[in-house]
Design an enzyme around this catalytic site. Structure first.
Site, short mmCIF file in Angstrom:
data_model
loop_
_atom_site.label_atom_id
_atom_site.label_comp_id
_atom_site.label_asym_id
_atom_site.label_seq_id
_atom_site.Cartn_x
_atom_site.Cartn_y
_atom_site.Cartn_z
N GLY A 11 0.87 -1.30 0.06
CA GLY A 11 -0.15 0.10 -0.06
C GLY A 11 0.86 1.23 -0.05
O GLY A 11 0.44 2.12 -0.56
N ASN A 12 2.02 1.29 0.58
CA ASN A 12 3.13 2.34 0.74
C ASN A 12 3.48 2.72 -0.89
O ASN A 12 3.94 3.80 -0.95
CB ASN A 12 4.04 2.26 1.68
N LYS A 131 -1.54 -3.45 13.26
CA LYS A 131 -1.37 -3.12 11.73
C LYS A 131 -1.24 -1.59 11.90
O LYS A 131 -2.24 -1.01 12.06
CB LYS A 131 -2.53 -3.66 11.17
N LYS A 217 -1.52 -8.02 4.32
CA LYS A 217 -1.85 -8.40 2.86
C LYS A 217 -0.70 -9.47 2.49
O LYS A 217 -1.04 -10.27 1.71
CB LYS A 217 -1.88 -7.20 2.11
N LYS A 279 6.66 -10.04 5.74
CA LYS A 279 6.88 -10.48 4.46
C LYS A 279 7.70 -11.72 4.49
O LYS A 279 7.40 -12.75 3.73
CB LYS A 279 7.60 -9.41 3.63
N1 LIG Z 1 16.13 -6.35 6.35
C1 LIG Z 1 15.45 -5.48 5.52
N2 LIG Z 1 15.76 -5.75 4.19
C2 LIG Z 1 14.99 -4.90 3.33
N3 LIG Z 1 14.01 -3.84 3.70
C3 LIG Z 1 13.89 -3.56 5.21
C4 LIG Z 1 14.54 -4.60 5.77
N4 LIG Z 1 14.02 -4.23 7.36
C5 LIG Z 1 13.16 -3.15 7.08
N5 LIG Z 1 13.00 -2.87 5.76
C6 LIG Z 1 12.00 -1.73 5.08
O1 LIG Z 1 10.93 -2.50 5.05
C7 LIG Z 1 10.21 -1.83 3.94
C8 LIG Z 1 8.98 -2.74 3.61
O2 LIG Z 1 7.85 -2.66 4.48
P1 LIG Z 1 6.65 -1.79 4.58
O3 LIG Z 1 7.14 -0.41 3.62
O4 LIG Z 1 5.87 -1.76 5.52
O5 LIG Z 1 5.94 -2.57 3.19
P2 LIG Z 1 4.84 -2.39 2.22
O6 LIG Z 1 5.76 -2.14 0.63
O7 LIG Z 1 3.95 -3.65 2.10
O8 LIG Z 1 3.87 -1.34 2.39
C9 LIG Z 1 11.45 -1.63 2.79
O9 LIG Z 1 10.99 -0.89 1.95
C10 LIG Z 1 12.37 -1.12 3.70
O10 LIG Z 1 12.45 0.17 3.94
N1 LIG Z 2 -3.45 -4.55 4.63
C1 LIG Z 2 -2.03 -4.52 4.44
O1 LIG Z 2 -1.30 -5.11 4.91
O2 LIG Z 2 -1.62 -3.30 3.96
P1 LIG Z 2 0.02 -2.47 3.48
O3 LIG Z 2 0.56 -3.69 2.87
O4 LIG Z 2 -0.31 -1.30 2.83
O5 LIG Z 2 0.34 -2.39 5.07
#
Ligand SMILES: Nc1ncnc2c1ncn2[C@@H]1O[C@H](COP(=O)(O)OP(=O)(O)O)[C@@H](O)[C@H]1O
Ligand SMILES: NC(=O)OP(=O)(O)O
Length: 322
Positions: A11-12, A131, A217, A279
């Site tokens: 979502g980000n 969350k 998700k 993840k």
């Molecule tokens: N060990 C790691 N390796 C790579 N990225 C990491 C790590 N730890 C934290 N991150 C950060 O976590 C982010 C992914 O989480 P998040 O932004 O919450 O997910 P989403 O893309 O699903 O919204 C990456 O973009 C990076 O900035």
């Molecule tokens: N529902 C959910 O996990 O959304 P994000 O990936 O945007 O956090």
């Protein structure tokens, strides 16, 4: 038939700047990602797209709360905010992909499935919200908001600021999995499990009822990938690869790792709870059930990643990875 691949979009990744991004800004971000997904389809993959809604569901919830306060309108329950964001983001991905296929002269069909995901009403996560949704705040802003709204809970989100958190139960079953599978078998690119799916619980008479929560998700995507027997799960996010010692001078990108190496890195706490850990957990869960490969990368690297030329690849073992 090509490889069945499930691709999750964070979502980000759909909000480029800040809270004041417009719906058009989000559509532009979706269009960029649609090009990468269309590349995979053109390369012969059967694709299911899932997506997050963390920022968007928080904004939708907040709009309802403000409308209630300012105009006395009834607020929107969180479960309906999830459904609203699933529909809204699904529409944008569906249109962007359809248009991308038209531009390429491809006759590919696209459909979005409103997806309910079963959770347990006894899930302990209902008692401890975890969350992060909506905007990022400074510590001072978060403390001020906590005073104003004693029922709100904030956490620090991976060095990016403070965010409000809501309950996030474990997904148990993808209610519409058969519909998703049928559409794939009929040649559609399917968008499903948006925002982790709409959380529902089963009543004693086996009927469903919505419940206020936001499902992770990545976990819901992993469950879907298992339930439809996908070969590859790709989790896209803001980084091209997973790192150990992330953000430190000795950080190291991982190209290919096994399940057991990944578990060791988890024990060594290389992956923060609110960001990379879900993840990794989703990846391990898929590989320990039916999956053969997980790739974690950014959307720009999708095509290269399926050709083994980008991303972090997690495999069961080096021996089995041919
Ligand atoms: N060990 C790691 N390796 C790579 N990225 C990491 C790590 N730890 C934290 N991150 C950060 O976590 C982010 C992914 O989480 P998040 O932004 O919450 O997910 P989403 O893309 O699903 O919204 C990456 O973009 C990076 O900035
Ligand atoms: N529902 C959910 O996990 O959304 P994000 O990936 O945007 O956090």
């Amino acid at each position: 038939m090509g490889k069945l691949v499930v691709v999750a979009i964070g979502g980000n990744a759909l909000v480029k700047g800040n809270d004041y991004d417009t719906i058009q800004d989000q559509y532009e971000a979706v269009c960029e990602i649609a090009v990468n997904i269309a590349d995979m389809v053109e390369a012969g993959c059967e694709v299911i797209v899932t997506h997050g809604n963390g920022p968007q569901v928080g904004y939708t919830l907040r709009r309802g709360e403000i409308a209630e306060k300012v105009a006395g309108m009834p607020s929107v329950p969180l479960v309906n905010c999830v459904a609203d964001t699933q529909g809204g983001i699904g529409y944008q991905i569906q249109q962007a992909l359809t248009n991308e296929f038209i531009r390429r002269g491809m006759k590919q069909k696209v459909a979005t499935v409103i997806t309910q995901v079963e959770v347990s009403s006894n899930d302990p996560n209902f008692k401890k919200p975890s969350k992060p949704v909506g905007s990022f705040f400074t510590l001072e802003q978060a403390q001020e908001l906590e005073k104003e709204h004693p029922d709100w809970v904030f956490v620090e989100d991976s060095g990016r600021g403070y965010r409000r958190v809501v309950p996030s139960p474990q997904p148990i079953d993808i209610v519409e999995k058969d519909a998703i599978k049928s559409l794939i078998e009929s040649g559609y690119v399917v968008i499903a499990v948006g925002g982790g799916g709409i959380p529902v619980v089963k009543r004693a008479d086996q009927t469903y009822e919505g419940i206020d929560a936001v499902i992770d998700k990545d976990l819901a995507t992993s469950l879907l990938a298992d339930q439809i027997q996908a070969e590859i799960l790709i989790i896209t996010t803001g980084v091209p690869k997973v790192f150990i010692h992330f953000g430190k001078p000795n950080q190291k990108a991982l190209d290919k790792i096994t399940v057991s190496e990944t578990k060791q890195y988890v024990l060594e706490e290389h992956f923060p709870k609110g960001s990379m850990l879900p993840k990794i957990e989703a990846s391990l869960s898929f590989l320990e059930k039916s999956g053969s490969r997980v790739i974690i990368t950014n959307p720009e690297s999708l095509k290269a990643a399926i050709n083994n030329a980008a991303g972090t690849h997690i495999v069961k073992s080096y021996r089995e990875d041919v």
